[in-house]
Design a protein around this motif. Structure first.
Motif, short mmCIF file in Angstrom:
data_model
loop_
_atom_site.label_atom_id
_atom_site.label_comp_id
_atom_site.label_asym_id
_atom_site.label_seq_id
_atom_site.Cartn_x
_atom_site.Cartn_y
_atom_site.Cartn_z
N LEU A 89 0.89 -1.16 0.00
CA LEU A 89 0.00 0.00 0.00
C LEU A 89 0.93 1.22 0.00
CD1 LEU A 89 -2.50 -1.47 2.56
CD2 LEU A 89 -3.09 -0.78 0.24
N ASP A 91 1.52 5.65 0.99
CA ASP A 91 0.84 6.93 0.81
C ASP A 91 0.53 7.13 -0.67
OD1 ASP A 91 1.00 7.63 3.50
OD2 ASP A 91 2.95 8.63 3.26
N ARG A 93 -1.89 9.07 -1.81
CA ARG A 93 -2.38 10.41 -2.10
C ARG A 93 -2.05 11.41 -0.99
NH1 ARG A 93 -8.77 10.28 -0.88
NH2 ARG A 93 -8.80 8.60 0.65
N SER A 121 0.27 5.08 -5.63
CA SER A 121 -1.12 5.43 -5.94
C SER A 121 -1.91 4.28 -6.53
CB SER A 121 -1.17 6.63 -6.90
OG SER A 121 -0.61 7.76 -6.29
N ARG A 122 -1.24 3.25 -6.99
CA ARG A 122 -1.91 2.10 -7.64
C ARG A 122 -2.93 2.63 -8.67
NH1 ARG A 122 -4.21 -1.39 -3.05
NH2 ARG A 122 -4.77 0.66 -2.22
N ASP A 125 -6.08 8.33 -8.16
CA ASP A 125 -5.67 9.58 -8.80
C ASP A 125 -4.87 10.50 -7.87
OD1 ASP A 125 -7.60 10.36 -7.03
OD2 ASP A 125 -9.00 11.14 -8.52
N GLY A 126 -4.64 10.04 -6.66
CA GLY A 126 -3.84 10.83 -5.73
C GLY A 126 -4.59 11.97 -5.06
N ARG A 127 -5.87 12.06 -5.35
CA ARG A 127 -6.64 13.19 -4.85
C ARG A 127 -7.61 12.81 -3.73
NH1 ARG A 127 -3.68 17.47 -5.79
NH2 ARG A 127 -3.59 18.12 -7.96
N ASN A 253 -4.61 1.19 8.66
CA ASN A 253 -5.25 2.39 9.23
C ASN A 253 -5.12 2.43 10.75
OD1 ASN A 253 -6.03 3.19 6.69
ND2 ASN A 253 -8.04 2.25 6.81
P1 AMP Z 1 -7.76 3.97 2.70
O1 AMP Z 1 -8.87 3.05 2.36
O2 AMP Z 1 -8.10 5.43 2.55
O3 AMP Z 1 -7.10 3.67 3.99
O4 AMP Z 1 -6.65 3.77 1.56
C1 AMP Z 1 -6.07 2.52 1.25
C2 AMP Z 1 -4.93 2.72 0.29
O5 AMP Z 1 -5.39 3.29 -0.94
C3 AMP Z 1 -3.84 3.65 0.79
O6 AMP Z 1 -2.61 3.15 0.33
C4 AMP Z 1 -4.20 4.96 0.15
O7 AMP Z 1 -3.09 5.82 0.00
C5 AMP Z 1 -4.72 4.52 -1.20
N1 AMP Z 1 -5.67 5.46 -1.79
C6 AMP Z 1 -6.93 5.74 -1.39
N2 AMP Z 1 -7.49 6.65 -2.19
C7 AMP Z 1 -6.58 6.96 -3.13
C8 AMP Z 1 -6.57 7.85 -4.26
N3 AMP Z 1 -7.61 8.58 -4.58
N4 AMP Z 1 -5.44 7.89 -5.00
C9 AMP Z 1 -4.38 7.15 -4.70
N5 AMP Z 1 -4.33 6.29 -3.67
C10 AMP Z 1 -5.41 6.20 -2.90
#
Ligand code: AMP
Ligand code: MG
Length: 487
Positions: A89, A91, A93, A121-122, A125-127, A253
């Motif tokens: 996983l 960071d 974004r 970002s996989r 979109d990083g946003r 998380n």
């Molecule tokens: P989360 O569900 O928010 O804890 O995110 C899980 C993973 O997905 C983390 O590695 C986040 O950085 C990544 N992630 C979530 N939303 C985005 C996004 N819009 N663009 C890039 N990575 C994302």
């Protein structure tokens, strides 16, 4: 008081090097503007609250400029998502802009969420969109005000940048602050990629910076793990006592500091419902309200697995065994206080369980019940609250037990009782519908409601003149709002 350019940086995580994070610059938002700022969070950086209104503030936290001493980095981690392991996983974004220390010597990571694409970002979109940034901002500051450990939020910056989710929305950034952004998933990443050297560096870093007192113990890493178990047991006891549902308790998380971290489709309970699922995508209810307790332990076991290179399995198991009893003791202590009790009796747990069952059956508002219970003497309060219950005989039986228990607890005046109970029973919580109202206004360019709501929630235990509308049960449209994971 400092000006924006007077912050002092000490980027200790960045200095761990490229195995732990990657240098990435923020991608600026179009037409950045201040949506809301937290004066309390500004104070943690010794910042003059007036600077939030200056254009350079929105430019900084909208990704346009940076301090010369900032070292923006995307961190790498992995984690268990909904029970399954995701090997990488990171960071995707958000960027760790740097670590700042204040005049009191406290260190704060500044993390800019929604800052654009990174190597992690996989498919994303990083946003981050405005709505989720506002929710994270309000929740972290509201939890802190309730006395529940959480990451903090300095500000939300809105923009004209289009971002596509189910429909087109606007991009935003939230500046998150925490003493560390290290997650359980950081340890899992180095464990599963079989990089023991880096894992040891990470463990030393966390021990030195965040658990220095554990150094004095015969087995410092074990002492640190024990402390993490304890902090999580205390944290989750607070979530359960105050009706907070996190929604996405994946191990990526979970903060290594035992603070509430990474906000998605979270919710505070309106009606009490032990089985409440706040995450629309959580079809099996893995992260339902009552499951947060065993999931807390499951997540700690995942961390324990990643620590097996440093600590014996038996010692880890023994430390994990501390979780449930500690959780129960903390939870019961909080619930006793919420009921106005100052002493402990063996049957108190049953008194709480019976009450919650009655509330569940009648859909009673969890927050308002406890607030009103403290408004007057036990006898008067239960007589007034009785109308909220469908099972009157059941409630009457409970009320008799409660009044007798209060009588055994000791002699105190109605005023003493009110003061004590109101100090632990909030009048205002971040109900989903209140957040939704503030978001709807903000999406049309009116930020006054977000700011007002933030202000009200910063003093949740104090009755505030003219703010009655924030202390109401949700209207019909605002009940059981489904919050999607897309953010
Ligand atoms: P989360 O569900 O928010 O804890 O995110 C899980 C993973 O997905 C983390 O590695 C986040 O950085 C990544 N992630 C979530 N939303 C985005 C996004 N819009 N663009 C890039 N990575 C994302
Ligand atoms: Mg996350």
């Amino acid at each position: 008081m400092k000006a924006l350019d007077e912050l002092t940086f000490d980027n200790r995580f960045a200095r761990l090097g490229d195995a732990f994070s990657t240098h990435v610059l923020p991608e600026p938002l179009d037409a950045p503007r201040l949506v809301v700022a937290s004066n309390a969070a500004m104070a943690l950086l010794d910042l003059d609250p007036a600077v939030a209104e200056t254009p350079v503030f929105a430019e900084l936290f909208g990704g346009h400029t940076l301090w010369a001493e900032a070292e923006p980095r995307a961190m790498v981690y992995s984690g268990h998502q909904f029970g399954g392991y995701t090997p990488q996983l990171g960071d995707g974004r958000g960027l760790l802009l740097g670590e700042v220390y204040n005049e009191a010597g406290e260190h704060w990571d500044l993390h800019l969420k929604g800052a654009g694409m990174t190597p992690y970002s996989r498919m994303g979109d990083g946003r981050a969109v405005l709505r989720s940034s506002i929710r994270e901002f309000l929740a972290s500051e509201a939890l802190h005000a309730l006395g529940i450990p959480s990451s903090r939020a300095l500000c939300v910056i809105g923009s004209d940048t289009p971002v596509w989710r189910e429909k087109q929305e606007r991009g935003a950034m939230v500046l998150r602050m925490a003493p560390s952004h290290i997650r359980f998933g950081h340890f899992e990443y180095f464990y599963y990629t079989k990089k023991p050297e880096q894992q040891a560096i990470l463990a030393e870093h966390v021990l030195n910076l965040h658990y220095p007192e554990c150094r004095e113990q015969p087995e410092p890493y074990l002492a640190m793990f024990r402390e993490i178990v304890e902090r999580n047991a205390e944290l989750i006891a607070k979530w359960q006592a105050y009706g907070f549902c996190h929604g996405v308790m994946n191990t990526d998380n979970m903060s290594i500091l035992g603070i509430t971290f990474d906000f998605g489709p979270f919710a505070f309970l309106d009606d009490f419902d032990a089985h409440f699922i706040c995450n629309h995508s959580d079809h099996e209810g893995r992260y339902s309200f009552s499951n947060q307790v065993p999931i807390g332990q499951w997540n700690l076991s995942a961390l324990a697995q990643a620590l097996t290179p440093f600590i014996s399995v038996d010692a880890l198991k023994e430390a994990l065994g501390l979780y449930l009893p500690l959780y129960q003791a903390n939870y019961l202590d909080l619930m006793r206080r919420r009921m106005g009790l100052t002493s402990a009796e063996d049957d108190d747990q049953k008194l709480v369980e019976r009450l919650l069952q009655l509330m569940q059956n009648s859909g009673v508002d969890y927050t308002l019940f406890f607030r009103r219970l403290g408004d007057e003497s036990a006898a008067l309060a239960v007589a007034r609250l009785r109308d909220d219950f469908v099972d009157l005989a059941g409630f009457d039986a409970w009320a008799e037990l409660y009044k007798a228990r209060v009588a055994r607890d000791g002699e105190y005046s109605e005023e003493q009782r009110r003061k004590r109970m109101h100090a632990v029973n909030p009048l205002y919580i971040l109900r989903n519908y209140l957040a939704q109202n503030a978001i709807t206004a903000a999406e049309s360019g009116d930020y006054s409601e977000v700011r007002r709501l933030h202000e009200v929630l910063s003093k949740p235990f104090e009755e505030q003149a003219g703010m009655e509308q924030y202390a109401q049960r949700p209207p019909d449209w605002g009940k059981h709002l489904e919050i999607s994971c897309s953010s």
